[in-house]
Scaffold this motif. Structure first.
Motif, mmCIF file in Angstrom:
data_model
loop_
_atom_site.group_PDB
_atom_site.id
_atom_site.type_symbol
_atom_site.label_atom_id
_atom_site.label_comp_id
_atom_site.label_asym_id
_atom_site.label_seq_id
_atom_site.Cartn_x
_atom_site.Cartn_y
_atom_site.Cartn_z
ATOM 1 N N THR A 106 0.844 -1.012 0.016
ATOM 2 C CA THR A 106 -0.070 -0.038 0.227
ATOM 3 C C THR A 106 0.899 1.349 0.108
ATOM 4 O OG1 THR A 106 -0.404 0.160 2.355
ATOM 5 C CG2 THR A 106 -1.917 -1.260 1.324
ATOM 6 N N LEU A 122 -6.635 2.145 -3.870
ATOM 7 C CA LEU A 122 -6.402 1.251 -2.542
ATOM 8 C C LEU A 122 -7.452 1.422 -1.668
ATOM 9 C CD1 LEU A 122 -2.648 1.691 -2.178
ATOM 10 C CD2 LEU A 122 -3.664 -0.508 -2.520
ATOM 11 N N ARG A 123 -8.247 2.528 -1.982
ATOM 12 C CA ARG A 123 -9.266 3.080 -0.884
ATOM 13 C C ARG A 123 -10.141 1.703 -0.271
ATOM 14 N NH1 ARG A 123 -9.794 7.246 2.697
ATOM 15 N NH2 ARG A 123 -11.997 7.386 3.146
ATOM 16 N N PHE A 140 -8.512 -0.945 1.750
ATOM 17 C CA PHE A 140 -8.253 -0.626 2.906
ATOM 18 C C PHE A 140 -9.323 -0.522 3.941
ATOM 19 C CE2 PHE A 140 -4.857 2.468 1.592
ATOM 20 C CZ PHE A 140 -4.014 1.755 2.368
ATOM 21 N N LEU A 141 -10.464 -0.260 3.248
ATOM 22 C CA LEU A 141 -11.711 -0.207 4.103
ATOM 23 C C LEU A 141 -12.262 -1.499 4.514
ATOM 24 C CD1 LEU A 141 -13.676 3.016 2.568
ATOM 25 C CD2 LEU A 141 -11.905 2.775 4.683
ATOM 26 N N GLU A 175 2.073 8.363 4.288
ATOM 27 C CA GLU A 175 0.986 8.681 3.278
ATOM 28 C C GLU A 175 -0.392 8.422 4.110
ATOM 29 O OE1 GLU A 175 1.550 5.972 0.203
ATOM 30 O OE2 GLU A 175 3.601 6.868 -0.261
ATOM 31 N N GLY A 176 -0.139 7.852 5.134
ATOM 32 C CA GLY A 176 -1.492 7.366 5.938
ATOM 33 C C GLY A 176 -1.700 6.020 5.419
ATOM 34 N N ASN A 177 -1.007 5.325 4.517
ATOM 35 C CA ASN A 177 -1.360 3.702 4.219
ATOM 36 C C ASN A 177 -0.896 3.097 5.484
ATOM 37 O OD1 ASN A 177 1.529 4.600 3.682
ATOM 38 N ND2 ASN A 177 1.721 2.500 3.044
ATOM 39 N N ARG A 220 -1.301 3.960 8.880
ATOM 40 C CA ARG A 220 -2.285 4.303 9.572
ATOM 41 C C ARG A 220 -3.381 3.600 9.283
ATOM 42 N NH1 ARG A 220 -4.123 10.194 10.327
ATOM 43 N NH2 ARG A 220 -5.292 9.549 12.064
ATOM 44 N N MET A 221 -3.841 3.313 8.083
ATOM 45 C CA MET A 221 -4.857 2.404 7.428
ATOM 46 C C MET A 221 -4.710 0.718 8.040
ATOM 47 S SD MET A 221 -7.314 4.079 5.577
ATOM 48 C CE MET A 221 -7.551 5.500 4.920
ATOM 49 N N LEU A 247 -2.634 -0.290 10.039
ATOM 50 C CA LEU A 247 -2.469 -0.691 11.652
ATOM 51 C C LEU A 247 -3.619 -0.227 12.468
ATOM 52 C CD1 LEU A 247 0.851 1.476 11.916
ATOM 53 C CD2 LEU A 247 0.679 -0.828 11.968
ATOM 54 N N THR A 248 -4.654 0.448 11.857
ATOM 55 C CA THR A 248 -5.982 0.691 12.435
ATOM 56 C C THR A 248 -7.130 0.099 11.930
ATOM 57 O OG1 THR A 248 -4.918 3.082 12.762
ATOM 58 C CG2 THR A 248 -7.050 2.653 13.228
ATOM 59 N N LEU A 249 -7.328 -0.316 10.941
ATOM 60 C CA LEU A 249 -8.599 -0.769 10.122
ATOM 61 C C LEU A 249 -9.031 -2.282 10.389
ATOM 62 C CD1 LEU A 249 -9.402 1.852 7.249
ATOM 63 C CD2 LEU A 249 -10.151 2.073 9.598
ATOM 64 N N SER A 308 2.797 6.118 14.135
ATOM 65 C CA SER A 308 1.603 5.722 15.030
ATOM 66 C C SER A 308 2.650 4.809 16.059
ATOM 67 C CB SER A 308 1.127 4.554 14.091
ATOM 68 O OG SER A 308 0.374 5.089 12.935
ATOM 69 N N GLY A 366 -8.953 0.011 16.948
ATOM 70 C CA GLY A 366 -8.012 -0.839 16.111
ATOM 71 C C GLY A 366 -7.983 -2.168 16.231
ATOM 72 N N THR A 384 -16.294 0.520 9.329
ATOM 73 C CA THR A 384 -15.558 1.309 8.581
ATOM 74 C C THR A 384 -16.290 2.150 7.436
ATOM 75 O OG1 THR A 384 -13.654 -0.107 9.140
ATOM 76 C CG2 THR A 384 -13.440 1.570 7.225
ATOM 77 N N ARG A 391 -8.844 5.874 16.674
ATOM 78 C CA ARG A 391 -7.926 6.228 15.538
ATOM 79 C C ARG A 391 -8.595 6.277 14.082
ATOM 80 N NH1 ARG A 391 -3.392 1.963 16.543
ATOM 81 N NH2 ARG A 391 -4.879 0.879 17.617
ATOM 82 N N LEU A 433 -9.078 9.259 10.645
ATOM 83 C CA LEU A 433 -8.334 8.669 9.503
ATOM 84 C C LEU A 433 -8.922 8.537 8.202
ATOM 85 C CD1 LEU A 433 -5.682 7.234 8.228
ATOM 86 C CD2 LEU A 433 -6.753 5.149 9.490
ATOM 87 N N LEU A 491 -1.394 6.141 20.180
ATOM 88 C CA LEU A 491 -1.055 7.404 19.897
ATOM 89 C C LEU A 491 -0.574 7.507 18.381
ATOM 90 C CD1 LEU A 491 1.738 7.592 22.716
ATOM 91 C CD2 LEU A 491 -0.489 8.602 22.789
ATOM 92 N N SER A 546 -1.609 14.100 5.012
ATOM 93 C CA SER A 546 -0.934 13.123 4.339
ATOM 94 C C SER A 546 -0.075 13.517 3.218
ATOM 95 C CB SER A 546 -2.038 12.033 4.051
ATOM 96 O OG SER A 546 -1.987 11.578 2.758
ATOM 97 N N ALA A 547 0.845 12.787 3.226
ATOM 98 C CA ALA A 547 1.867 13.100 1.750
ATOM 99 C C ALA A 547 2.672 11.971 1.145
ATOM 100 C CB ALA A 547 2.893 14.334 2.664
ATOM 101 N N HIS A 595 -3.527 8.833 1.426
ATOM 102 C CA HIS A 595 -4.427 8.341 1.919
ATOM 103 C C HIS A 595 -5.333 8.571 3.182
ATOM 104 C CE1 HIS A 595 -3.279 5.114 -0.598
ATOM 105 N NE2 HIS A 595 -2.068 4.936 -0.579
ATOM 106 N N GLY A 596 -4.496 9.287 4.105
ATOM 107 C CA GLY A 596 -4.968 9.968 5.306
ATOM 108 C C GLY A 596 -5.638 11.394 4.883
#
Lengths: 525, 217
Positions: A180, A239-240, A243-244, A269-271, A273-274, A276-278, A319, A329, B115, B149, B153, B184, B191-192, B205-206
């Protein structure tokens, strides 16, 4: 049966061991030589060995002008960014010193700290697994995924899982792994190999990535441009849904904190967090060296890593999680602790500090050899200066023998290393180990050994040395062929050809220093 | 040890034995000297100023407001965003939401929301735990006013409210304020990615839009 003697047993087939250097010749009371076996990463699994030697692999890369342009542009960009944000930190050297000390301290207390981490992760609701090598780690992860009933996983970029070729192992078990991270996605879609620790697709430019996305992403807008923002947008869209709906996430770890049981992933990118969390289940694969003793120690590495890595004051997302958090999570968390040759690195006191690496990739970006040859030439998932010392130590020098020579020893890598790993000294140490290993395995001395012996004999006597220097002028005949090669010999004759296979030899001068001195100053003396 | 020992324990003992063998009987444990900066040399106002400057530097939008004006500031921001469905964590201060337009749908997060439900939210408003001025970072710890979290997100727009007493100057000042037993998230800008030619691009993605409101009194 006791485990330790089995470990030391000579018969264990997968353990191509050698004695730890500091233990050589140590005699136990029974008169037997004690042989603590050093176990390297096994052959036949994972991505630590290339198909060809560095010089052979580099030759193709050097001929690829597009690749060299891409690398030159990318490394120059990141070097400038890093220099700017490191320059604004007044206590940078003190942070480096502390970073090195914390990691040295960690390695010396590794058994105690690992068991402390295990206890804290377990107390927080996680499950800890131990893997002796890549095969075992792959088996553990495959079993854990299979137990969830899911046939697919989302992954956040992880060097450890690249190292053990986890995606291939999962595929063999009918489980599809989706990378991702944008660069990992680019590599995966192109059926390509990563060429950089931080940016695995650094060898591709925007036009090449646009072409790849247009060809491989289902339902992609045919009008997609090569603007990086548009390309990132296409990856987001692709990828959305994944992830979901994902049930299982797989990650590596940047840091694990022994005294709290906290794991950490540093990303942009936040991938991360996705992943690790969802999902309901999270599996983290981590090398045994990636821990720090205390929560406070993170204050050092959270300053060193982002500035060294992406050249930012802080990466967009970090994270931190400790076991399972009720109502937040994944409710099932597994931590796999991986050896795969790391204990072999630890056994060599001169190379041990290689394990201090926090995978920032600053050493790649400043390396003149990496900038020209690119990451693929190193064969291993760990390219560049750190790869040139890490890969041969993980696999044993015989499997990556050319890598310690893939350097000019200019020292730029040491200058930028946030944990002050003395990469040039370890390169020299590994070269010596390679020469030593060659001597032990060969009955006939190498051409190099013969020429060194000859040079020693010649240089030991002034008249022999003078005659040899005079004779060397014959070499001028070799270097006079083409103007563009003036001053260089591109190919030496006979056995000396091995020397010029990967480098030019200087054309000998018209007269030696001693001859010039005798001619110019001879009358004065 | 007996033959009945599970594979996990054999692997564990083997790895630990290898490490002990590698280190030898008496490894030297070096002391860690912490000669780096652990405190701050800035006045509190300057710390807040640095925070605003650095958050802005990473393309997050910074707003400053007093407590009394916060509900109006928030309402104006949400209206300007065009979002019709806004998520808030269960413990967010009700007083902050008193001036929102009537036609706005405000959804208080519940554990039963999956989700897909979170994906219907266009914007999320939360409080925060700590701000780090030097790096332009906000830390969330999933307290009731920040939410789990996933809440910060999945929606594409995050408005984060921070008070000046929560802002510290340096990273070493921030960590002791955090509780490692909580999940945390440290956030520095939207996001970047730098994965294409190492050029930074915001918005992957964020949440692609991040607004930070500093409450100044």
């Amino acid at each position: 049966m006791s485990v330790a003697p089995q470990e030391r047993g000579k018969g264990a087939p997968q353990e191509r061991g050698k004695r730890a250097p500091q233990e050589r010749g140590k005699v136990v009371p029974q008169g037997r030589t004690l042989l603590p076996v050093v176990v390297h990463a096994p052959r036949g699994v994972g991505h630590l060995r290339g198909d060809e030697s560095f010089p052979d692999a580099a030759r193709g890369a050097l001929a690829d002008t597009q690749l060299r342009r891409n690398l030159g542009h990318a490394t120059a960009t990141i070097r400038d960014k890093r220099a700017k944000v490191v320059g604004e930190v007044d206590d940078w050297e003190a942070l480096r010193t502390a970073g090195k000390a914390i990691k040295d301290h960690t390695m010396a207390r590794l058994p105690e700290l690992l068991t402390q981490l295990e206890a804290n992760v377990t107390a927080a609701g996680g499950v800890v697994h131990w893997a002796r090598d890549a095969t075992e780690a792959n088996q553990i992860v495959t079993r854990l995924v299979a137990e969830t009933g899911s046939r697919e996983v989302v992954k956040v970029k992880s060097m450890a899982t690249q190292e053990i070729a986890l995606n291939e192992a999962l595929a063999d078990a009918g489980i599809e792994a989706f990378e991702t991270d944008l660069a990992e996605l680019i590599v995966q879609l192109g059926d390509d190999k990563p060429s950089h620790i931080l940016v695995p697709a650094i060898h591709k430019n925007r036009a090449e990535i646009r072409e790849l996305f247009a060809r491989t992403l289902p339902g992609v807008d045919p009008e997609l441009t090569d603007d990086p923002a548009a390309l990132a947008g296409a990856a987001r869209q692709h990828l959305r849904e994944r992830f979901l709906t994902a049930k299982v996430g797989i990650s590596g770890a940047n840091f694990a904190v022994a005294d709290t049981g906290t794991l950490s992933v540093v990303e942009s990118e936040g991938n991360g967090r996705m992943c690790l969390t969802l999902p309901e289940t999270l599996i983290t694969v981590m090398g045994i060296e990636k821990l720090v003793p205390t929560w406070q120690d993170l204050e050092v590495f959270l300053q060193l890593l982002p500035r060294s890595s992406t050249g930012e004051r802080m990466n967009p997302y970090t994270s931190l999680w400790t076991g399972v958090h009720e109502g937040d999570g994944p409710q099932s968390f597994h931590l796999v602790l991986l050896d795969n040759g790391r204990t072999a690195v630890l056994a060599d006191e001169a190379g041990r500090e290689t394990l201090n690496c926090i995978r920032c990739s600053a050493c790649l970006n400043v390396c003149p050899v990496y900038e020209r040859a690119g990451g693929h030439a190193y064969g291993s998932v760990y390219p560049g200066p750190i790869g040139a010392i890490l890969s041969p130590q993980l696999t044993g020098i015989e499997d990556n023998a050319s890598l310690p020579y893939a350097s000019t020893l200019c020292g730029a890598c040491y200058e930028v290393c946030p944990v002050k790993i003395d990469i040039p000294s370890i390169l020299v140490h590994l070269r010596a180990e390679h020469v030593e290993a060659q001597r032990e395995t060969r009955r006939v001395p190498t051409a190099e050994a013969i020429s060194m012996a000859a040079a020693s004999w010649t240089m030991a006597d002034a008249s022999r040395w003078e005659k040899a220097q005079t004779a060397s002028r014959a070499g001028r005949l070799l270097g006079r062929r083409r103007d563009k090669d003036a001053g260089r010999i591109r190919s030496l004759p006979g056995p000396l050809a091995a020397w010029t296979a990967a480098r030019d030899a200087p054309r000998p001068p018209a007269e030696t220093f001693r001859q010039w001195w005798a001619r110019d100053r001879g009358a004065d003396t | 040890m007996t033959a009945a020992v599970p594979g996990r324990d054999i692997a564990r003992e083997t790895v630990l034995t290898r490490i002990r063998d590698a280190l030898g009987p008496d490894p030297v444990v070096p002391e860690v000297s912490r000669d780096y900066v652990t405190g701050s040399d800035l006045e509190p106002d300057a710390v807040v100023e640095r925070f605003a400057e650095r958050v802005d530097d990473y393309r997050a939008t910074v707003h400053r407001t007093g407590h009394a004006e916060l509900p109006a500031t928030l309402a104006a921001l949400i209206t300007a965003s065009g979002a019709g469905r806004v998520g808030v964590p269960v413990g967010l201060d009700y007083a902050w939401l008193t001036e929102l337009p009537d036609d706005l749908e405000v959804v208080r997060d519940q554990p039963t929301y999956d989700t897909a439900a979170l994906d219907t939210l266009e914007l999320v408003v939360t409080a925060s735990t700590v701000g780090i001025a030097e790096t332009g970072t906000i830390v969330l710890d999933a307290s009731p006013d920040q939410g789990r979290r996933a809440l910060t997100l999945v929606p594409d727009h995050h408005i984060c409210i921070i008070t000046t007493d929560q802002i510290v100057h340096t990273v070493p000042e921030a960590l002791p304020r955090l509780d490692p037993t909580r999940p945390l998230t440290m956030i520095s800008g939207p996001s970047a990615t730098s994965d294409i030619e190492l050029d930074r691009v915001e918005g992957v993605h964020g949440p692609r839009t991040l607004h930070v409101i500093i409450v100044t009194d």
